[in-house]
Scaffold this motif. Sequence first.
Motif, short mmCIF file in Angstrom:
data_model
loop_
_atom_site.label_atom_id
_atom_site.label_comp_id
_atom_site.label_asym_id
_atom_site.label_seq_id
_atom_site.Cartn_x
_atom_site.Cartn_y
_atom_site.Cartn_z
N PRO A 134 0.81 -1.22 0.00
CA PRO A 134 0.00 0.00 0.00
C PRO A 134 0.84 1.28 0.00
O PRO A 134 0.39 2.32 -0.45
CB PRO A 134 -0.82 -0.11 1.29
CG PRO A 134 -0.01 -0.99 2.17
CD PRO A 134 0.68 -1.96 1.24
N HIS A 135 2.08 1.19 0.46
CA HIS A 135 2.94 2.37 0.51
C HIS A 135 3.49 2.75 -0.86
O HIS A 135 4.08 3.82 -1.01
CB HIS A 135 4.10 2.12 1.49
CG HIS A 135 4.88 0.88 1.19
ND1 HIS A 135 4.41 -0.38 1.51
CD2 HIS A 135 6.07 0.70 0.60
CE1 HIS A 135 5.29 -1.28 1.12
NE2 HIS A 135 6.32 -0.65 0.57
N THR A 136 3.30 1.92 -1.88
CA THR A 136 3.80 2.25 -3.21
C THR A 136 2.69 2.64 -4.18
O THR A 136 2.95 2.88 -5.34
CB THR A 136 4.57 1.05 -3.81
OG1 THR A 136 3.69 -0.06 -3.91
CG2 THR A 136 5.76 0.68 -2.95
N LYS A 137 1.46 2.70 -3.70
CA LYS A 137 0.32 3.05 -4.56
C LYS A 137 0.40 4.51 -4.97
O LYS A 137 1.01 5.34 -4.31
CB LYS A 137 -1.00 2.78 -3.85
CG LYS A 137 -1.18 1.35 -3.41
CD LYS A 137 -1.41 0.45 -4.58
CE LYS A 137 -1.70 -0.95 -4.06
NZ LYS A 137 -1.48 -1.98 -4.97
N ALA A 138 -0.27 4.85 -6.06
CA ALA A 138 -0.25 6.21 -6.59
C ALA A 138 -0.83 7.22 -5.61
O ALA A 138 -0.39 8.36 -5.56
CB ALA A 138 -1.02 6.28 -7.91
N GLY A 139 -1.80 6.82 -4.79
CA GLY A 139 -2.43 7.75 -3.86
C GLY A 139 -1.70 7.85 -2.53
O GLY A 139 -2.15 8.54 -1.63
N ALA A 140 -0.58 7.16 -2.39
CA ALA A 140 0.14 7.19 -1.13
C ALA A 140 0.73 8.58 -0.88
O ALA A 140 1.09 9.30 -1.81
CB ALA A 140 1.25 6.14 -1.13
N CYS A 141 0.83 8.91 0.36
CA CYS A 141 1.36 10.22 0.75
C CYS A 141 2.85 10.29 0.42
O CYS A 141 3.62 9.39 0.75
CB CYS A 141 1.13 10.43 2.23
SG CYS A 141 1.70 12.01 2.81
N ASP A 142 3.26 11.36 -0.20
CA ASP A 142 4.66 11.58 -0.53
C ASP A 142 5.29 12.46 0.53
O ASP A 142 4.82 13.56 0.80
CB ASP A 142 4.78 12.24 -1.91
CG ASP A 142 6.22 12.42 -2.34
OD1 ASP A 142 7.11 11.82 -1.74
OD2 ASP A 142 6.44 13.18 -3.31
N ALA A 143 6.35 11.99 1.17
CA ALA A 143 6.97 12.71 2.28
C ALA A 143 7.50 14.08 1.83
O ALA A 143 7.42 15.06 2.55
CB ALA A 143 8.08 11.88 2.89
N LYS A 144 8.06 14.16 0.64
CA LYS A 144 8.60 15.43 0.17
C LYS A 144 7.50 16.45 -0.05
O LYS A 144 7.64 17.61 0.32
CB LYS A 144 9.39 15.23 -1.12
CG LYS A 144 10.69 14.47 -0.92
CD LYS A 144 11.43 14.31 -2.21
CE LYS A 144 12.70 13.50 -2.00
NZ LYS A 144 13.41 13.28 -3.24
#
Length: 74
Positions: free
Chosen positions: A58-68
């Motif tokens: 789930p951490h690689t999905k397109a809707g995942a939150c991007d830390a940057k």
Amino acid sequence: MIVNALALAWVSFETVNIAWRRPELLSPGALWYRQWAVPLIGAVLLGVGVTYMVWKRPHTKAGACDAKSTAAGT
């Protein structure tokens, strides 16, 4: 960061403390799964969680939150 490390250490200690078998608290002749209930359930939950993270990613999905982008406020 230090508070996080201390919190992790405390939660780890408490998890082991709660999961530790205490035969003197069990009734005589208690079944094996009653003696090992907490460690078994913990292991099952950990296994299910790791399996889900590896299989579904789930951490690689397109809707995942991007830390940057979160740090930049965008």
